[in-house]
Design an enzyme around this catalytic site. Structure first.
Site, short mmCIF file in Angstrom:
data_model
loop_
_atom_site.label_atom_id
_atom_site.label_comp_id
_atom_site.label_asym_id
_atom_site.label_seq_id
_atom_site.Cartn_x
_atom_site.Cartn_y
_atom_site.Cartn_z
N GLU A 81 0.82 -1.20 0.00
CA GLU A 81 0.00 0.00 0.00
C GLU A 81 0.86 1.26 0.00
O GLU A 81 1.81 1.38 0.76
CB GLU A 81 -0.93 0.01 1.21
CG GLU A 81 -1.94 -1.13 1.25
CD GLU A 81 -2.94 -1.08 0.09
OE1 GLU A 81 -3.05 -0.02 -0.57
OE2 GLU A 81 -3.60 -2.11 -0.15
N CYS A 144 -8.63 -1.68 7.71
CA CYS A 144 -7.23 -1.71 7.25
C CYS A 144 -6.70 -0.30 7.01
O CYS A 144 -5.63 0.07 7.49
CB CYS A 144 -7.10 -2.55 5.97
SG CYS A 144 -7.24 -4.32 6.24
N HIS A 168 -1.39 -5.54 2.02
CA HIS A 168 -2.54 -6.44 1.92
C HIS A 168 -2.11 -7.77 1.29
O HIS A 168 -1.29 -7.78 0.36
CB HIS A 168 -3.63 -5.82 1.04
CG HIS A 168 -4.63 -5.03 1.80
ND1 HIS A 168 -4.83 -3.68 1.61
CD2 HIS A 168 -5.51 -5.40 2.78
CE1 HIS A 168 -5.79 -3.25 2.43
NE2 HIS A 168 -6.22 -4.29 3.13
#
Length: 216
Positions: A81, A144, A168
């Site tokens: 991310e 998240c 992730h």
């Protein structure tokens, strides 16, 4: 000995397991590059308490690197991310029944934070190791992203944290069996991938300049 804090979530949305925690606990106490040791913490999939438990772990372990893991069912690879945004907009209730809509993670906080992990170097190292990986431009708007944003916000005030961010990971094969056609990755491959990612963090104080953007 420097410490790496690795976190995962408990199961949510009716699942019986969460690969993020299975990977994290499977790497507990592992040494990375000889002078970094992994410590782990399980976070509840709850908006209200997840950051409290994360902050307690940050203060207890004083890690130099923090990597939070989350499950992203449907993704086909390990997704590094890039950015966390200051919004909670839940599609389903969290494990405590909370369903925040259009609520900031931190009132008055910046609109977004970039990961301080070497995201391109991680992607490159994973691909070199034969593990599917990509840069993700969104961590969603569920717990998240909430944890990712909260982590980066706290890291601004903790001098001991050198790098912090979020990755992730896909379903485990057993989870994918319940969703025909869904992508999955074995636990051992994911554990190897996260170790590779952490090694890349240690080796790269500056990120690589590689393509990894999105076309949409």
């Amino acid at each position: 000995m420097k410490r790496i804090l690795l976190t995962g979530f408990d199961p949510f949305g009716g699942e019986l397991s969460n690969p993020s925690w299975e990977v994290a606990r499977g790497l507990d106490a592992r040494l990375v590059d000889d002078d970094h040791q992994i410590v782990v913490a399980q976070l509840p999939c709850e908006f209200a308490s997840s950051l409290q438990i994360l902050e307690a772990a940050l203060r207890q372990y004083q890690p130099s690197i923090v990597l939070c893991l989350g499950q992203a069912g449907g993704r086909v690879d390990i997704s590094v991310e890039r950015i966390a945004i200051n919004i909670n907009d839940a599609r389903i209730p969290d494990n405590a029944g909370a369903l925040p809509v259009d609520v900031p993670v931190v009132a008055g906080g910046p609109a977004a934070y970039f990961s301080s992990l070497p995201v391109k170097a991680i992607m490159h190292a994973l691909r070199q190791a034969g593990i599917p990986a990509s840069i993700s431009q969104t961590a969603g708007t569920y717990v998240c992203n909430h944890v990712f944003y909260g982590l980066m916000h706290m890291a601004q005030k903790m001098d001991h944290i050198r790098q912090a961010g979020f990755i992730h990971i896909p379903y485990l094969p057993a989870q994918a069996m319940a969703s025909p056609g869904a992508a999955s990755m074995s636990l051992e491959v994911m554990k190897s991938g996260i170790l590779t990612a952490l090694e890349a963090c240690i080796l790269n104080t500056q990120d690589l300049r590689l393509g990894g953007g999105a076309n949409h």
